[in-house]
Design an enzyme around this catalytic site. Structure first.
Site, mmCIF file in Angstrom:
data_model
loop_
_atom_site.group_PDB
_atom_site.id
_atom_site.type_symbol
_atom_site.label_atom_id
_atom_site.label_comp_id
_atom_site.label_asym_id
_atom_site.label_seq_id
_atom_site.Cartn_x
_atom_site.Cartn_y
_atom_site.Cartn_z
ATOM 1 N N THR A 84 26.609 -20.065 -14.255
ATOM 2 C CA THR A 84 26.057 -21.277 -14.843
ATOM 3 C C THR A 84 25.618 -22.246 -13.746
ATOM 4 O OG1 THR A 84 28.197 -22.400 -14.885
ATOM 5 C CG2 THR A 84 27.644 -21.007 -16.783
ATOM 6 N N LYS A 85 24.867 -23.264 -14.134
ATOM 7 C CA LYS A 85 24.445 -24.289 -13.175
ATOM 8 C C LYS A 85 25.663 -24.958 -12.540
ATOM 9 C CE LYS A 85 20.123 -25.335 -15.597
ATOM 10 N NZ LYS A 85 19.370 -26.343 -16.380
ATOM 11 N N PHE A 86 26.668 -25.238 -13.355
ATOM 12 C CA PHE A 86 27.892 -25.856 -12.863
ATOM 13 C C PHE A 86 28.559 -24.944 -11.836
ATOM 14 C CE2 PHE A 86 32.512 -26.275 -13.164
ATOM 15 C CZ PHE A 86 32.681 -27.639 -12.940
ATOM 16 N N GLU A 87 28.629 -23.654 -12.157
ATOM 17 C CA GLU A 87 29.280 -22.697 -11.264
ATOM 18 C C GLU A 87 28.503 -22.525 -9.969
ATOM 19 O OE1 GLU A 87 30.881 -18.059 -11.466
ATOM 20 O OE2 GLU A 87 30.054 -19.063 -13.238
ATOM 21 N N LYS A 129 46.816 -32.275 -13.178
ATOM 22 C CA LYS A 129 48.100 -32.895 -12.852
ATOM 23 C C LYS A 129 49.260 -32.033 -13.343
ATOM 24 C CE LYS A 129 46.266 -37.608 -13.000
ATOM 25 N NZ LYS A 129 46.360 -38.946 -13.627
ATOM 26 N N ASP A 160 39.816 -26.188 -19.646
ATOM 27 C CA ASP A 160 40.271 -27.398 -18.967
ATOM 28 C C ASP A 160 41.506 -27.070 -18.126
ATOM 29 O OD1 ASP A 160 41.235 -29.918 -18.245
ATOM 30 O OD2 ASP A 160 40.627 -30.824 -20.140
#
Length: 260
Positions: A236-239, A166, A162
């Protein structure tokens, strides 16, 4: 090993090593200058699917390692003597299962507190016939402190933690000097820490923190300090989606220096 009906499960957890678009957990303090203790996860809501619950039932007894605050006998846990890699926060386990498949000679001890993620990896283990993964559904920091002796690990994987975008939340980021020192102390000489992120400001902080640890040396041949993506880490799919959108991904691989 059984779970309650998925529809009746309470709020679960998601690790700090989660997808980069994760948001801070609700109810967490907004400004934390110095957290009281290092934690490798933050609380998230989640539901276990029927398939994941079945995987707990079918594979949990074989592949889940209970947290016990005493030294873990790694050869007995895995049923063999082999190099061991610790993974902190594997999400839904897609990359973990791939890496275990292409590195069958290595044992993988994987820490994740998000119940659906644990169930998903158990399902992958069963479907792919993997035997070199064990899962400890507990905070990785406590596992390091109480179950793994110094010099017991050959590698540590932390993929897409993560980023806490901010500025006031940057102190919550997982990769901080106290944890990196702890990780380095648990490596054998020549063992490595491999981090990856798709958030450039976090990559820059990771590089600064890792370079600041005197027990580690940067394996990158490049002047910028970032490593080429090791062959074992899959896209990965996200990447892949991020790369299509023009987002970068940064890998960092640092190695434990020889003992004096």
């Amino acid at each position: 090993m059984s779970l309650p009906d998925p529809s009746s499960l309470p709020e679960s957890s998601e690790p700090a090593a989660a997808a980069a678009d994760a948001q801070p957990a609700s109810g967490a303090p907004a400004d934390v200058a110095h957290p009281r203790a290092i934690r490798s996860f933050v609380r998230r809501a989640g539901r276990v699917t029927t398939g994941q619950a079945k995987a707990y039932e079918q594979w949990g007894d074989q592949f889940l390692v209970p947290y016990v605050p005493e030294a873990l006998n790694l050869p007995a846990t895995f049923g063999r003597e082999a190099p061991t890699v610790l993974e902190i926060g594997f999400g839904m386990g897609e990359a973990t299962a791939h890496i275990a498949g292409v590195m069958p000679e290595t044992n993988f001890l994987c820490c994740e507190v998000h119940e659906p993620g644990v169930g998903a990896l158990l399902k992958r283990i069963g479907e792919q016939g993997l035997t070199n993964i064990r899962i400890c559904a507990h905070d990785a920091v406590e596992v390091l402190d109480n179950m793994l002796p110094h010099g017991s690990l050959n590698g540590i994987h932390i993929f897409f933690p993560d980023p806490w975008h901010k500025k006031r939340h940057h102190k919550r980021r997982l990769i901080q000097p106290p944890l990196v020192r702890k990780l380095a102390e648990h490596l054998v000489p020549g063992g490595y820490i491999h981090c990856a992120t798709d958030w450039q400001p976090y990559a820059e902080q990771m590089l600064e923190v890792l370079q600041g640890e005197i027990l580690l040396g940067n394996s990158s041949p490049h002047a910028h300090g970032y490593a080429d993506k090791p062959h074992y880490r899959p896209l990965t799919k996200f990447e892949n989606r991020g790369l299509r959108l023009g987002h970068g991904v940064w890998d960092l691989v640092f190695v434990r220096k020889p003992l004096d």
